[in-house]
Scaffold this active site. Structure first.
Site, short mmCIF file in Angstrom:
data_model
loop_
_atom_site.label_atom_id
_atom_site.label_comp_id
_atom_site.label_asym_id
_atom_site.label_seq_id
_atom_site.Cartn_x
_atom_site.Cartn_y
_atom_site.Cartn_z
N ASP A 21 46.39 21.69 55.25
CA ASP A 21 46.34 23.04 54.68
C ASP A 21 47.73 23.67 54.78
OD1 ASP A 21 45.76 25.65 53.96
OD2 ASP A 21 44.90 26.16 55.92
N ASN A 23 48.51 26.86 53.49
CA ASN A 23 48.57 28.33 53.41
C ASN A 23 47.66 29.05 54.39
OD1 ASN A 23 46.10 27.81 52.27
ND2 ASN A 23 46.62 28.54 50.21
N ASP A 25 44.37 29.00 54.87
CA ASP A 25 43.03 29.44 54.51
C ASP A 25 41.94 28.49 55.02
OD1 ASP A 25 43.30 27.27 52.83
OD2 ASP A 25 42.90 28.36 50.97
N ASP A 29 45.07 21.35 50.77
CA ASP A 29 45.50 21.66 49.40
C ASP A 29 46.61 20.72 48.94
OD1 ASP A 29 47.86 22.77 50.66
OD2 ASP A 29 46.69 24.60 51.01
N ASP A 98 40.44 10.47 41.37
CA ASP A 98 39.00 10.21 41.54
C ASP A 98 38.28 10.97 40.44
OD1 ASP A 98 36.45 9.68 42.54
OD2 ASP A 98 37.08 9.98 44.61
N ASP A 199 33.89 7.39 40.01
CA ASP A 199 32.76 7.69 40.88
C ASP A 199 31.44 7.42 40.17
OD1 ASP A 199 31.71 9.26 43.37
OD2 ASP A 199 30.76 10.25 41.67
N GLU A 256 32.94 2.66 41.57
CA GLU A 256 31.93 2.75 42.63
C GLU A 256 30.63 2.20 42.06
OE1 GLU A 256 30.04 6.08 45.65
OE2 GLU A 256 30.33 6.58 43.54
N HIS A 331 35.16 8.52 52.51
CA HIS A 331 34.65 9.89 52.67
C HIS A 331 33.14 9.97 52.74
CE1 HIS A 331 34.46 8.96 48.44
NE2 HIS A 331 33.65 9.98 48.24
N ASP A 332 32.45 8.88 52.38
CA ASP A 332 30.98 8.86 52.39
C ASP A 332 30.40 8.05 53.55
OD1 ASP A 332 30.56 10.45 50.16
OD2 ASP A 332 30.60 8.76 48.76
#
Length: 562
Positions: A21, A23, A25, A29, A98, A199, A256, A331-332
């Site tokens: 990150d 910034n 928040d 990003d 992706d 995907d 995928e 990520h899964d």
């Protein structure tokens, strides 16, 4: 051998919301990614795969796209993207996007038009059907629990969504949909991106007539075979995409494609098929599922012999006919060191052993962010600390069924997708250096011990081991193209194999568990002239390579020239 740059590459997967990150928040990003490109270059990776960054209401962390040609505001702007792409190319690396072609967000303008009325020109961009017997059009169940059908009272019809109700499936039987998607893919290629991970690409075709499934309560992975996965027309549509768009660019593509074996994979990646370069296979991801029909949450201990069978089959069938994409987590999926290694007492050696495995198989190796420093699963105390839609749906479903809370949370601690989505652990400062604000998902509490700064300072760290593996792969073609041969197929602790190319041969010896088994050199292999390329332990003086007592999670790779 058919050399290609994407065969010789190492891919690093970034989950942008959790990477860096810039910034404050609490959300990763594009500027955050830019700030860490030198780190990735130093690691030695060639291709950066960035999970979806398109405009999205973010019901499924960007996999619900509302505008294919814009950037999610939380991630930045198109100017930020253009700068990121430029900076990646300056460093001699490539960018793989992706891309979700199976469905859009329910906020995509196409769907808003489609939903407006049955007569709207874009009604047929999605899959709408009348209900049956007072309920949904058929009995299919979603990957995220519940029916694949969502009722729309305004038009008195249902739309189909294989994933969440916020992700309506596109209708690939509509030529206008295909044309618009082709145009969009080419738009990104003209911007200079170097490839795509497609995907859920196996799902773009549904069975004609959308009939009921015979076993609606089996896991979606089982049902998908017959109803909405890998159907024949998928190949026609992909060949069409290749011939009209992809053929004209020197890019990398990976699909995928769950629910298939290597022979079926050749339909996607076989030489001359004009479809994809490689696919992600999922057979090894179900090793710890209690049964094919039970889904991922019902776990049993996994078997090394079964892992050997699966991986060897893919290695042998695709050799000189197609190409593998090799991975142990993404990520899964849960963190690899927590799932296939030992993240408690042998985290460092087992993480190195698993890295050795993935980087010495034939195929392109994929590193998931944090894997190179041995990041682990997380076990949050409360369901309120989880963010993953699949996890939250599972929790609610099991609570309604009366399953005890502790049993539900045990499954979630093992298999939640949030295990891989906790923020990247950069240093030992607050929130692991990921953000100066409140992170969107809690940081794993072990970040003081496991972080990039600490790993880079330690010459014996997992990070430096990954660097050496990548360097070796660039130096020795046998690691990329060598033919695989399994050794000791029935050994329950040792996974060993050779890779042979012309006058060079690798011998890879991996102890997958915490005991100390003895590796006995098989007939036909002579230790004379073997050079140790890499190991996660210092060799013992005077050891006998013909009978080698391995330490817990030990990995060795030898090179021999004939």
């Amino acid at each position: 051998m058919n050399p290609k740059w994407w065969k010789e590459s190492v891919v690093y997967q970034i989950y942008p919301i959790s990477f860096m990150d810039s910034n404050g928040d609490g959300i990763g990003d594009l500027q955050g990614i830019i700030s860490k490109l030198d780190y990735l270059k130093d690691l030695g990776v060639d291709v950066i795969w960035v999970c979806p960054i398109y405009k999205s209401p973010n019901h499924d962390n960007g996999y619900d796209i509302s505008d294919y040609c814009d950037i999610m505001k939380e991630f930045g702007t198109m100017a930020d993207f253009d700068l990121m792409l430029k900076e990646i190319h300056i460093r001699g690396m490539k960018l793989m996007m992706d891309l979700v072609l199976n469905h859009t967000s329910h906020e995509h303008p196409w769907f808003l038009d489609s939903k407006r009325s049955k007569d709207d020109p874009k009604r047929d961009f999605y899959i709408w059907r009348k209900g049956k017997n007072g309920g949904p059009p058929n009995n299919w169940e979603s990957y995220f629990s519940g029916s694949v059908w969502e009722y729309d009272p305004e038009t008195d019809e249902y739309y189909l969504h294989l994933y969440s109700k916020y992700q309506p499936d596109l209708n690939w039987e509509n030529p206008e949909v295909i044309e618009k998607l082709h145009d969009m893919v080419e738009w990104w290629l003209k911007k200079g991106v170097d490839g795509f991970r497609f995907d859920a690409i196996a799902h773009i075709v549904k069975q004609q007539g959308l009939p009921d499934a015979e076993n609606p309560h089996q896991s979606p992975t089982v049902r998908a075979y017959d109803m909405f996965s890998n159907l024949e027309n998928v190949h026609t549509l992909l060949q069409n995409l290749y011939d009209k768009v992809l053929y004209f660019y020197d890019i990398m593509t990976v699909g995928e494609t769950s629910g298939l074996g290597p022979e079926q994979a050749l339909d996607y990646v076989g030489d001359g098929r004009r479809e994809l370069n490689m696919t992600f296979q999922f057979e090894h991801m179900f090793l710890d599922a209690a049964s094919a029909g039970s889904g991922k949450w019902d776990m049993v201990p996994w078997s090394l012999i079964e892992l050997k069978k699966i991986m060897s089959n893919w290695q042998i069938v695709l050799h000189n006919r197609g190409w593998n994409a090799n991975y142990l987590c993404n990520h899964d999926q849960p963190r690899s060191v927590s799932r296939f290694g030992n993240d408690v007492v042998c985290r460092v050696p087992s993480a190195k052993m698993l890295a050795t495995f993935i980087h010495t198989l034939e195929g392109t190796p994929y590193i998931y962010q944090g894997e190179e420093i041995g990041m682990t699963n997380v076990a949050f105390d409360s369901i309120d600390e989880y963010r993953d839609v699949e996890t939250l749906n599972y929790y609610e479903e099991k609570r309604q069924q009366g399953v005890p809370e502790e049993d539900i949370m045990r499954a979630i601690h093992n298999k939640s997708r949030d295990n891989a989505r906790t923020p990247m652990q950069w240093d030992a400062t607050e929130n692991a250096g990921f953000t100066t604000g409140q992170p969107w998902l809690k940081v794993n509490s072990n970040y003081m011990e496991i972080n990039v700064v600490r790993a880079m300072k330690d010459p014996d760290s997992i990070y430096h081991y990954y660097k050496k593996l990548i360097e070796l792969r660039k130096k020795h073609k046998v690691i990329v193209y060598g033919e695989y041969k399994l050794l000791l197929p029935l050994h329950e602790e040792i996974y060993a194999y050779t890779r042979t190319l012309e006058n060079e041969q690798l011998l890879v010896i991996l102890n997958f568990f915490g005991q100390e088994p003895v590796f006995e050199m098989p007939d036909g292999l002579e230790p004379e002239g073997m050079e140790l390329l890499i190991s996660n332990f210092e060799p013992k003086k005077g050891e006998d390579l013909t009978r080698l007592k391995l330490r817990p999670y030990e990995a060795r790779v030898y090179l021999k020239r004939f």
